[in-house]
Structure formats: structure tokens, C-alpha cells
Motif scaffolding. Structure first.
Motif, PDB file in Angstrom:
ATOM      1  N   ALA A 292      38.124  46.058  71.677  1.00  0.00           N
ATOM      2  CA  ALA A 292      37.354  46.613  70.558  1.00  0.00           C
ATOM      3  C   ALA A 292      35.914  46.120  70.584  1.00  0.00           C
ATOM      4  O   ALA A 292      34.980  46.889  70.314  1.00  0.00           O
ATOM      5  N   VAL A 293      35.706  44.831  70.913  1.00  0.00           N
ATOM      6  CA  VAL A 293      34.354  44.300  71.012  1.00  0.00           C
ATOM      7  C   VAL A 293      33.604  44.982  72.160  1.00  0.00           C
ATOM      8  O   VAL A 293      32.424  45.348  72.019  1.00  0.00           O
ATOM      9  N   ALA A 294      34.278  45.174  73.286  1.00  0.00           N
ATOM     10  CA  ALA A 294      33.655  45.843  74.431  1.00  0.00           C
ATOM     11  C   ALA A 294      33.237  47.262  74.060  1.00  0.00           C
ATOM     12  O   ALA A 294      32.152  47.728  74.457  1.00  0.00           O
ATOM     13  N   ALA A 295      34.086  47.941  73.296  1.00  0.00           N
ATOM     14  CA  ALA A 295      33.756  49.303  72.865  1.00  0.00           C
ATOM     15  C   ALA A 295      32.528  49.301  71.952  1.00  0.00           C
ATOM     16  O   ALA A 295      31.668  50.193  72.043  1.00  0.00           O
ATOM     17  N   GLU A 296      32.429  48.301  71.071  1.00  0.00           N
ATOM     18  CA  GLU A 296      31.273  48.213  70.177  1.00  0.00           C
ATOM     19  C   GLU A 296      30.005  47.882  70.957  1.00  0.00           C
ATOM     20  O   GLU A 296      28.916  48.357  70.614  1.00  0.00           O
ATOM     21  N   ILE A 297      30.133  47.091  71.993  1.00  0.00           N
ATOM     22  CA  ILE A 297      28.974  46.799  72.841  1.00  0.00           C
ATOM     23  C   ILE A 297      28.438  48.087  73.452  1.00  0.00           C
ATOM     24  O   ILE A 297      27.228  48.364  73.427  1.00  0.00           O
ATOM     25  N   ARG A 298      29.343  48.915  73.961  1.00  0.00           N
ATOM     26  CA  ARG A 298      28.925  50.184  74.561  1.00  0.00           C
ATOM     27  C   ARG A 298      28.325  51.127  73.519  1.00  0.00           C
ATOM     28  O   ARG A 298      27.351  51.837  73.795  1.00  0.00           O
ATOM     29  N   ARG A 299      28.883  51.121  72.308  1.00  0.00           N
ATOM     30  CA  ARG A 299      28.399  52.014  71.255  1.00  0.00           C
ATOM     31  C   ARG A 299      27.039  51.596  70.714  1.00  0.00           C
ATOM     32  O   ARG A 299      26.160  52.431  70.480  1.00  0.00           O
ATOM     33  N   LEU A 300      26.852  50.297  70.515  1.00  0.00           N
ATOM     34  CA  LEU A 300      25.653  49.809  69.847  1.00  0.00           C
ATOM     35  C   LEU A 300      24.454  49.621  70.773  1.00  0.00           C
ATOM     36  O   LEU A 300      23.308  49.699  70.333  1.00  0.00           O
ATOM     37  N   LEU A 301      24.717  49.378  72.037  1.00  0.00           N
ATOM     38  CA  LEU A 301      23.637  49.021  72.951  1.00  0.00           C
ATOM     39  C   LEU A 301      22.531  50.068  73.060  1.00  0.00           C
ATOM     40  O   LEU A 301      21.345  49.711  73.050  1.00  0.00           O
ATOM     41  N   PRO A 302      22.841  51.367  73.139  1.00  0.00           N
ATOM     42  CA  PRO A 302      21.758  52.347  73.302  1.00  0.00           C
ATOM     43  C   PRO A 302      20.749  52.333  72.166  1.00  0.00           C
ATOM     44  O   PRO A 302      19.592  52.734  72.358  1.00  0.00           O
ATOM     45  N   GLY A 303      21.137  51.866  70.991  1.00  0.00           N
ATOM     46  CA  GLY A 303      20.230  51.865  69.857  1.00  0.00           C
ATOM     47  C   GLY A 303      19.375  50.612  69.734  1.00  0.00           C
ATOM     48  O   GLY A 303      18.571  50.499  68.792  1.00  0.00           O
ATOM     49  N   MET A 304      19.511  49.686  70.664  1.00  0.00           N
ATOM     50  CA  MET A 304      18.777  48.425  70.564  1.00  0.00           C
ATOM     51  C   MET A 304      17.378  48.557  71.178  1.00  0.00           C
ATOM     52  O   MET A 304      17.225  49.081  72.289  1.00  0.00           O
ATOM     53  N   SER A 305      16.382  48.045  70.480  1.00  0.00           N
ATOM     54  CA  SER A 305      15.003  48.162  70.961  1.00  0.00           C
ATOM     55  C   SER A 305      14.779  47.376  72.252  1.00  0.00           C
ATOM     56  O   SER A 305      13.909  47.718  73.052  1.00  0.00           O
ATOM     57  N   ARG A 306      15.565  46.321  72.450  1.00  0.00           N
ATOM     58  CA  ARG A 306      15.446  45.521  73.674  1.00  0.00           C
ATOM     59  C   ARG A 306      16.653  45.761  74.587  1.00  0.00           C
ATOM     60  O   ARG A 306      17.138  44.861  75.255  1.00  0.00           O
TER      61      ARG A 306
END
Length: 446
Positions: A292-306
Motif C-alpha cells: 500500500a505504501v509503494a502504491a502511494e509512492i507511485r500515486r503521489l510522486l508525479p505531483g511533487m515539485s521536486r
């Protein structure tokens, strides 16, 4: 090229795997923080600053920060400019700075009460023994200013020095292209910085360590920087004191599966966004939760400014590690001795009581590491690269020194003199022995 989020390969390790130790060794292979080329270059810069002083600092500032200053006076940031920055920043930023400073100051004042007091006692022979605690006269604080601005580092370095009673606090901060960050300057005003200079790199470390016609020589240098700063601090140790050699940022999260996985994913991001070499690790016994954490990493990463920096950090040095149980998680965490250790669990104190080695421990799901970075109160300058096994966070104790007090009575000289005489003769140090023996059976008040 950095991998897109969908292709991000974050190591998945399992302590039950036969090849876990080999994978662990690869993951935690300590990077050479002091490459020969960097160390040699830092040594050259230091030697030049020692020899030519301000002229060398000006030359390197032109070369590395692309800032062509006519003289060092142009690089000194006046108290008027610091306080003007404080007056001009948005009210929300000023309030946040002042609230954070208040909490950091309160924490370090309490720390001072515990570790910063002089004490003495008189033994049965009438001999006074004790310890005198005094602050350093002058310290230099290095504030990073390359990839980002760090007003929080100003607070964390200057406030404990101020609380400790340091007379003069000299701040150096690189300003690439001459751009002076108003929030950094405002933080310096809030924290009580005495003088500030727009210089950075190994040349700033040299200026503080050796002193120049403009920059005062300090007794100790604190604060993190890049590899050149770290190499320079290592080389000037002994000429002045240093706090530590800081490596890339680290976070380790022990999770029992009760914290929302997106919170943990973002906590891992919070250190990964510092630097491509930062390290973010999750330890958890629940494979489904790790998924679940890995899935959230994939979901959230594109929206990060860095995003590119985070992706490089996670794919290069990050890991999701499945452990057999929370006991094993604690054992592995102590082995790693991370800079930041989050215990994201329903009963965090039960887990934390088993932990021994970490720069700072963050207890419970609501305690994000970022709160410690900015405003919780404890210092965010922490030991990295496993040095938490033998090092401590920056604190008031880094800005004070202890002097032993000994006042031997006549009775004490009779007893201690005989002990010292025996030991001194055993070491064949005759003058030591005679100095003690001359005071035997002599009462100056008789």
C-alpha cells in the motif's frame, strides 16, 4: 535521466530472504564522503584563504557563487538589513518564524538547565572539587544556500548558541548570484546573529577558522554543507572546533500498519527531496501494508515539485524492508542508527523503549519528521551515516565547555599527596612525585 514515477524501482527487501545480508550490505555501503579530489581541492582553498585572507574569499566567491563583490564590506549583511528583512516578509512567515524560534529556544533553555550548570562539592578532607561551565566566546554557523534556502538551520544553530551564552555568533551563507533570501535574513534577526556574511563553501569555513581582516576567527563552526564544506570542516578541526561531519539526510520509518499509507509515503519523500543521495527506508512486518505504501509512492510522486530529486533518491538509496516482527525492526533500526527515526505505530512508546541509536525519534502517527525540522523544539542538526551510535544532536552542550575545579585542603594534600607520589614514581616522573611530597607535613597556616 530520472525514472518516471510509474517506472520507479524501489528496493523491496525481506529479512527472511537468504540473500538479505548481501542486499543490506549493498544498500548501506557507506559512500566516500571525502573523495580524494574534493579533499585536495578543499585543502587548496583553505591554504589560499589562510595565506591571502579576504582577497582569496573574494576570488572564490566570484568563481563559485558568480558574485563579483568589490570588497568584503559588500559581502557583510548588516543588522539593518537583517531586521529590514524581518519587517518586510509576509506576516504569516514572520509569525511562523517567531513561533518556531520560541519553541526551539524553550527546548534549549530546558536543556541548559540540565547540562549547562556549574557544580562543586567538598569531600571529607575539606577538598573542593567541581566543574565550571562557560560558554564559547565566538562561534560560526554555516547555513546552506545552494539548492534551497534554510531559515530553519539559522534557528537551529544560532538559538542554542545564544541560550548557551555565546558572546558573538557569526553567520555565513552562500548567496549564488548575489540573491539574499529574505527569510534566511529574517531568521538571523530573530535568532540573535551578531554578524552575517554572504559567503559559502570551503572558503567560508577557512575564513571562520583562520580569521581574515574582515571575518573574525571563531572558536567553533557548526552547521551542515556540501561535500566541500564537510571536507573543509574536517581539515580545520583542531584549529577550531566543529560540531560534526554531516552526510546526506536519512529517514527510517518503523510502521505497524496502522498509519495511513499515504502519510508514510510522504514522510519518506520529506527526506528524499533534500538530495539525490538522501536515504528513505521503511521497516514493516506487514507485506500488504508495504504494498500500500509503494502504491502511494507511485500515486503521489508525479505531483511533487521536486519529483526528479525524490525519484533519484528513492531508486538509488531507498528501500521497503519486510521484517519478521517489530522486535526485529528495532534490532535492524539500531544497526542502521538513522538520523531521523519515525515510530509510526499505535503504541509507539513500547517500540521506542527498545531503541538505542538514532539522531531523533518521532513517536506516533501524528509526529511527522518535518515538524522536528521546523518547529517542534529539539534541534534538527543530527548525526548521519550511522554516527548516531556515538554522536548526539546539536545542542547547548556544543556551545559550552567544562573546566574542572580542584582546591585541595591541607588534610587532602596529606592523603592525596602520598597516592600521587606512589603513582608518579611508578611512571618515573620524579618532579610530579616531589611536587606532591613537598606538601606533606607542611601547614602554611601553622
Amino acid at each position: 535521466m530520472n525514472a518516471p514515477a510509474s517506472d520507479l524501482l524501489l528496493r523491496r527487501l525481506d529479512t527472511a530472504s537468504p540473500d538479505f545480508e548481501a542486499q543490506y550490505a549493498q544498500l548501506f555501503a557507506r559512500m566516500a564522503e571525502e573523495h580524494a579530489e574534493i579533499d585536495a581541492r578543499a585543502a587548496d582553498i583553505l591554504a589560499d584563504v589562510r595565506a591571502r585572507g579576504d582577497a582569496a574569499v573574494l576570488d572564490y566567491t566570484r568563481r563559485f557563487d558568480h558574485l563579483d563583490a568589490p570588497n568584503m564590506a559588500a559581502l557583510e549583511i548588516s543588522q539593518a538589513e537583517l531586521h529590514a528583512a524581518l519587517a518586510q516578509i509576509p506576516a504569516e512567515q514572520r509569525h511562523a518564524l517567531e513561533q518556531a524560534a520560541e519553541r526551539v529556544r524553550d527546548y534549549h533553555q530546558r536543556q541548559m538547565q540540565q547540562v549547562g550548570q556549574s557544580w562543586e562539592y567538598v569531600d571529607a578532607d575539606g577538598t573542593l572539587l567541581g566543574q565550571k561551565v562557560t560558554p564559547l566566546d565566538r562561534v560560526g554557523i554555516y547555513v546552506p544556500g545552494g539548492k534551497a534556502a534554510y531559515p530553519s538551520s539559522v534557528l537551529m544553530n544560532a538559538i542554542p548558541a545564544h541560550v548557551a551564552g555565546v558572546v558573538e555568533i557569526i553567520m555565513v551563507v552562500p548567496t549564488p548570484g548575489g540573491e539574499r533570501n529574505p527569510l534566511v535574513l529574517a531568521a538571523a534577526a530573530v535568532a540573535g546573529v551578531s554578524r552575517a556574511f554572504a559567503i559559502g563553501g570551503a572558503q567560508a569555513v577557512g575564513a571562520l577558522a583562520f580569521g581574515t581582516a574582515t571575518v573574525p576567527k571563531v572558536d567553533k563552526i557548526t552547521g551542515p554543507g556540501n561535500a566541500y564544506v564537510a571536507a573543509a570542516k574536517r581539515r580545520v578541526f583542531g584549529i577550531c572546533g566543529i560540531d560534526m561531519i554531516a552526510g546526506p539526510s536519512e529517514i527510517l520509518v518503523i510502521a505497524d500498519g496502522t498509519t495511513p499509507p499515504e502519510w508514510v509515503a510522504m514522510d519518506l519523500f520529506s527526506q528524499a527531496e533534500h538530495d539525490e543521495l538522501a536515504q528513505s527506508i521503511l521497516l514493516c512486518p506487514d507485506a500488504a501494508y508495504i504494498d500500500a505504501v509503494a502504491a502511494e509512492i507511485r500515486r503521489l510522486l508525479p505531483g511533487m515539485s521536486r519529483q526528479p530529486i525524490i525519484a533519484a533518491s528513492l531508486s538509488g538509496r531507498g528501500a521497503l524492508i519486510q521484517v519478521r516482527n517489530l522486535d526485529e525492526a528495532c534490532e535492524l533500526a539500531d544497526r542502521i542508527a538513522p538520523e531521523h527515526l519515525e515510530v509510526s505505530a499505535a503504541q509507539p512508546r513500547l517500540i521506542a523503549d527498545r531503541l538505542r541509536h538514532a539522531g531523533a525519534i518521532f513517536l506516533g502517527a501524528y509526529t511527522s519528521e518535518s515538524l522536528g525540522d521546523y518547529c517542534a523544539g529539539p534541534n534538527h542538526v543530527l548525526p548521519t551515516s550511522g554516527t548516531a551510535r556515538f554522536s548526539s544532536p546539536l545542542g547547548v552542550y556544543d556551545f559550552i565547555k567544562r573546566t574542572s575545579l580542584i582546591e585541595v585542603s591541607h588534610a587532602g594534600a596529606q592523603r592525596l599527596g602520598r597516592i600521587a607520589s606512589v603513582l608518579a614514581h611508578g611512571e618515573r616522573l620524579q618532579a610530579h612525585a616531589l611536587a606532591a611530597e613537598m606538601r606533606l607535613d607542611h601547614d602554611l597556616k601553622a
